[in-house]
Enzyme design. Structure first.
Site, PDB file in Angstrom:
ATOM      1  N   GLU A 132       0.821  -1.211   0.000  1.00 29.29           N
ATOM      2  CA  GLU A 132       0.000   0.000   0.000  1.00 29.29           C
ATOM      3  C   GLU A 132       0.855   1.261   0.000  1.00 29.29           C
ATOM      4  OE1 GLU A 132      -0.325  -2.581   2.017  1.00 29.29           O
ATOM      5  OE2 GLU A 132      -2.426  -3.134   2.265  1.00 29.29           O
ATOM      6  N   LYS A 157      24.005   1.234  -0.480  1.00 30.03           N
ATOM      7  CA  LYS A 157      23.528   0.066   0.258  1.00 30.03           C
ATOM      8  C   LYS A 157      23.671   0.213   1.759  1.00 30.03           C
ATOM      9  CE  LYS A 157      24.845  -4.011  -0.975  1.00 30.03           C
ATOM     10  NZ  LYS A 157      23.757  -5.009  -1.027  1.00 30.03           N
ATOM     11  N   ASP A 165      27.606 -12.442 -15.945  1.00 27.88           N
ATOM     12  CA  ASP A 165      27.509 -11.203 -15.170  1.00 27.88           C
ATOM     13  C   ASP A 165      27.695 -11.459 -13.683  1.00 27.88           C
ATOM     14  OD1 ASP A 165      26.939  -9.616 -17.403  1.00 27.88           O
ATOM     15  OD2 ASP A 165      24.795 -10.063 -17.274  1.00 27.88           O
ATOM     16  N   HIS A 204      22.769   5.203 -16.771  1.00 31.04           N
ATOM     17  CA  HIS A 204      21.795   5.566 -15.744  1.00 31.04           C
ATOM     18  C   HIS A 204      21.151   6.908 -16.033  1.00 31.04           C
ATOM     19  CE1 HIS A 204      24.644   2.750 -13.880  1.00 31.04           C
ATOM     20  NE2 HIS A 204      23.539   2.224 -13.407  1.00 31.04           N
ATOM     21  N   CYS A 253      26.574  -0.372 -18.552  1.00 32.87           N
ATOM     22  CA  CYS A 253      25.708  -1.452 -18.063  1.00 32.87           C
ATOM     23  C   CYS A 253      24.664  -1.758 -19.140  1.00 32.87           C
ATOM     24  CB  CYS A 253      25.044  -1.023 -16.747  1.00 32.87           C
ATOM     25  SG  CYS A 253      24.275  -2.389 -15.848  1.00 32.87           S
TER      26      CYS A 253
HETATM   27  N1  GLN Z   1      23.434  -8.409 -18.822  1.00 34.56           N
HETATM   28  C1  GLN Z   1      22.696  -7.602 -17.893  1.00 34.56           C
HETATM   29  C2  GLN Z   1      21.972  -6.486 -18.653  1.00 34.56           C
HETATM   30  O1  GLN Z   1      22.485  -6.035 -19.607  1.00 34.56           O
HETATM   31  C3  GLN Z   1      23.591  -6.997 -16.853  1.00 34.56           C
HETATM   32  C4  GLN Z   1      22.815  -6.215 -15.852  1.00 34.56           C
HETATM   33  C5  GLN Z   1      23.628  -5.747 -14.667  1.00 34.56           C
HETATM   34  O2  GLN Z   1      24.811  -5.735 -14.694  1.00 34.56           O
HETATM   35  N2  GLN Z   1      22.974  -5.325 -13.638  1.00 34.56           N
HETATM   36  O3  GLN Z   1      20.918  -6.045 -18.271  1.00 34.56           O
HETATM   37 ZN    ZN Z   2      25.765  -3.654 -14.911  1.00 33.33          ZN
END
Ligand code: GLN
Ligand code: ZN
Length: 777
Positions: A16, A117, A608, A703, A735
């Site tokens: 919620e 974290k 990964d 990001h 990433c």
């Molecule tokens: N292979 C994953 C992706 O490209 C790696 C993601 C990650 O490192 N968190 O989404």
């Molecule tokens: Zn990554």
């Protein structure tokens, strides 16, 4: 004997809180509606805890976003860029700090505060920003208001505060670094005021969380504790202070904690069972000890006989008067209520306890001490039978998996030839240009992709329809990668909901809850898989998709897997064998998948390990042991291939300095890491080591929605080539691209390829096409 709880999940049985907070952000509900939801949640939680027989019930453990951010609001440490009126921190001010202010009419963009974290959990807190001349003032009376709110309901709670030492030590310095504890003199008056007000409002106990007491501290940091708690005790002499430590044992901070002028100390006896003896010696009945005996980080039922033995040993020494029974840490990190799980395998279900059930365990222990075990015979019997069943269950124990795990040899964790040999063979096979380009695996998970997956799960799409849909996405993505000019292609990961869940769902030994949500950060919740039994792989997991992708192109395809440490780290892990053993079983399953991909002629396989670093223990002294088995598991998963098969790994973080050696020890042929945000600074860490394998330091930050310019990518490349031989360097984003849109990804990758072409002209002798111009959007 009294019972206590340190904190209860605040998200609500049906998330919620998430829904209300997001609705408020979207403007679908107003503040008073949001606050009503929050009040209802608090009331429900307090009543639930009371009904479970808990006596020290926490308040102020609720949060609209995060308890560290609440503390920032309480002490008025709003960073200057938020342009605060320096009175009270209102709700919008509060959310602005968490989320930043973006594209609001009439307002300049302001970056959010950073998030990181919380110790070694998967919960993330908002990092306090502290300036050397930081001022503090009481700017949120939330702890007092929530205490009064519960009192009105007839429940006298134990308010929870993040302690001042923990708050400051978890903060980051803005500007030049300085001793954060030099701010104690300025922050303590705010805490003193809060304690005085809580005392006046009728609180009897306050819980002050100082989990930094389980970390490595220096002498000066230890000394600060005595001074701080002397002052706080003096401020509200009638208020009993309990300092809570958790997530580990006190070790060399034991004396510091035990000598504090406080009324109670909470110990984590799940992660630090053996510290009870020492602490009892130190405190000898001078203060109340809160025995954290029920695991607050996991979902397993406790072994109540074992817990009782421990608790009784304390009772024998100091009596019940000065003891509390409690979970080891806040229950924030467990799902709320097992009663909501209707479709779990009933055997497995019997072995579990979520937050509500854990409180019941606390109650059973206290009653057994007070009234004798007969008074709770049935409950104890249920716990015993669960444990016995779990120990003997064929669902948990697979002799074949055990035999295989025992027969792992050192050779299995080593590639057959050194990198130099492998490199030559791989070069011949792949025939890649200098500075090859690739991506990290996922391509945009558009609304369409997510909808198709949901439709498939709900039965609205047949298996065939779903498969056709994924294949179409894949084909489109392969074509795109060819057109944009990438060298090593991926299939795009459209079939995956999540990089761990996807594999867990296909492995034996894993199960999934329907409602087992835990807060990850802010309104984000995750539903970690539960690893309850020996892990094995009944059949190939990715080979079908990846070979299909391979059939669509002449270019080399890179197969994508999640590594054993990451799968372990992002799951609830069984507690009846060492984590390293569970990890090794997962490693063997991944090893089989690697072998099948190799047999299907997939030339490159990426494994990964996004969570390898976050698995690091809190204490340095424990790092080596962890790194040793974690790296070995990666090697076990990855080393079964021929020299000619190229192994990649990816890690999406940039703090490598303290673990470079372990990373190199993984002996991947190519590692890709995050590097753009730190502007390749991390590469310096590699400089001191003789790294000869290949590396893809991310050249743009995925990001952010920002499209990187060719020039800025080139700059980063130059910086990388200063540290490494150009023959070692790969070009890739930081990433996976799954959170981005195609509108962002298309020009960004085009610019990346253009930068690669220009760099090849600069550093190599290979012919170049005409580098394209930057294409800003
Ligand atoms: N292979 C994953 C992706 O490209 C790696 C993601 C990650 O490192 N968190 O989404
Ligand atoms: Zn990554």
């Amino acid at each position: 004997m009294k019972t206590a709880n340190l904190g209860f999940p605040r998200i609500g049985h049906h998330r919620e809180l998430k829904k209300a907070v997001e609705a408020y952000w979207n403007g679908t509900i107003v503040e008073s509606e949001l606050q009503q939801v929050c009040r209802d949640l608090r009331r429900a939680n307090w009543c639930l805890q009371r009904d479970q027989g808990i006596e020290h019930i926490p308040s102020n453990d609720f949060s609209h976003y995060d308890q560290m951010l609440d503390t920032t609001a309480m002490v008025g440490a709003v960073p200057a860029r938020f342009d605060w009126d320096t009175k009270q921190v209102g709700l919008d001010q509060y959310f602005a700090m968490a989320r930043g202010v973006f594209s609001q009419p009439g307002k300049a963009d302001v970056a959010a505060m950073e998030m990181t974290k919380w110790f070694d959990t998967n919960y993330h807190y908002i990092v306090p920003e502290l300036a050397a001349d930081q001022e503090f003032q009481l700017a949120s009376r939330k702890p007092i208001e929530e205490f009064l709110e519960a009192k009105q309901l007839g429940i006298v709670t134990r308010p929870v505060l993040v302690g001042p030492v923990t708050y400051l030590l978890l903060g980051k310095c803005v500007g030049d670094t300085f001793d954060r504890l030099s701010l104690l003199d300025r922050i303590l008056p705010v805490y003193e005021e809060v304690l005085r007000e809580l005392q006046a409002a009728g609180a009897q106990w306050v819980q002050i969380d100082e989990p930094v007491l389980v970390l490595d501290l220096d002498d000066r940091q230890r000394e600060a504790f005595a001074q701080v708690y002397q002052r706080l005790k003096k401020a509200a002499p009638r208020l009993s202070i309990l300092v809570a430590t958790y997530f580990g044992e006190l070790r060399d901070n034991t004396e510091t904690a035990c000598r504090l002028p406080i009324d109670g100390l909470h110990l984590d006896l799940v992660q630090g069972r053996s510290q009870l003896e020492t602490v009892l010696d130190y405190t000898a009945g001078t203060m109340t000890l809160s025995l954290g005996v029920i695991d607050g980080r996991n979902i397993w039922r406790a072994d109540l006989d074992e817990v009782l033995t421990l608790v009784k040993s304390a009772v024998e020494q100091v009596g019940t008067e000065r003891l509390l029974v409690a979970p080891a840490c806040s229950l924030l990190h467990t799902p709320i209520d097992l009663d909501m799980e209707k479709s779990l395998d009933p055997n497995v279900r019997h072995w579990l306890a979520f937050a509500k059930q854990k409180l019941e365990e606390v109650r059973v222990v206290a009653t057994a001490v007070d009234e004798g075990e007969d008074a709770v015979a049935e409950k104890l019997e249920a716990s015993r039978s669960a444990l016995t069943a779990r120990k003997a269950s064929p669902e948990v124990h697979d002799p074949e998996v055990n035999a295989r795990s025992r027969s792992v040899t050192p050779e299995m964790c080593r590639r057959s030839s050194p990198f130099a040999t492998r490199r030559e063979l791989q070069e011949q096979r792949l025939a890649l240009p200098l500075l090859p380009t690739t991506t990290i695996g996922s391509f945009p998970q558009t609304r369409e992709v997510r909808r198709a997956r949901a439709d498939h799960k709900a039965g609205r799409l047949t298996h065939e329809e779903y498969e056709a849909f994924v294949k179409e996405q894949m084909a489109k993505t392969i074509r795109f990668q060819e057109e944009v000019g990438l060298d090593v292609l991926v299939h795009g990961e459209f079939e995956r909901n999540d990089m761990v869940e996807y594999f867990g769902e296909q492995l034996h030994g894993f199960t999934f809850t329907q409602n087992g949500w835990v807060q990850s950060y802010g309104s984000r919740c995750v539903k970690p898989p539960i690893i309850y039994g020996d892990v094995s792989r009944p059949r190939p997991m990715t080979v079908g998709w990846i070979t299909h992708a391979k059939s669509l192109t002449e270019k080399p395809i890179k197969g994508m897997l999640t590594g054993p440490v990451t799968i372990l780290q992002w799951s609830f892990v069984r507690n009846d064998q060492p984590r390293s053993e569970t990890c090794r079983q997962i490693a063997l399953a991944i090893r089989d998948e690697v072998a099948d991909l190799e047999a299907a002629d997939v030339p490159i396989i990426q494994i990964d390990e996004a969570a390898l670093r976050e698995g690091l223990p809190l204490r340095r002294a424990d790092w080596n042991d962890y790194l040793q088995w974690a790296v070995e598991c990666f090697r076990l998963a990855s080393s079964g291939v021929r020299d000619v098969t190229q192994i990649h790994t990816h890690m999406c973080y940039s703090e490598f300095n303290d673990i470079v050696e372990a990373i190199l020890d993984m002996d991947a042929d190519v590692i890709s890491i995050e590097a753009a945000r730190s502007r390749m600074e991390l590469l310096r860490a590699f400089k001191d080591f003789d790294y000869t394998n290949e590396i893809g330091p991310g050249v743009y930050d995925i990001h952010s929605p920002h499209i990187p310019m060719v020039e800025s990518i080139q700059e980063l490349l130059d910086a990388a080539i200063e540290v490494f031989d150009s023959r070692q360097v790969w070009i890739n984003p930081d990433c996976g691209l799954k959170t981005r849109t195609w509108e962002e990804v298309t020009p960004a990758l085009a610019n990346m390829v253009a930068a690669a072409q220009a760099a090849r002209a600069k550093y190599g002798k290979l012919p170049v096409d005409h580098p394209e111009e930057s294409r800003p959007i």
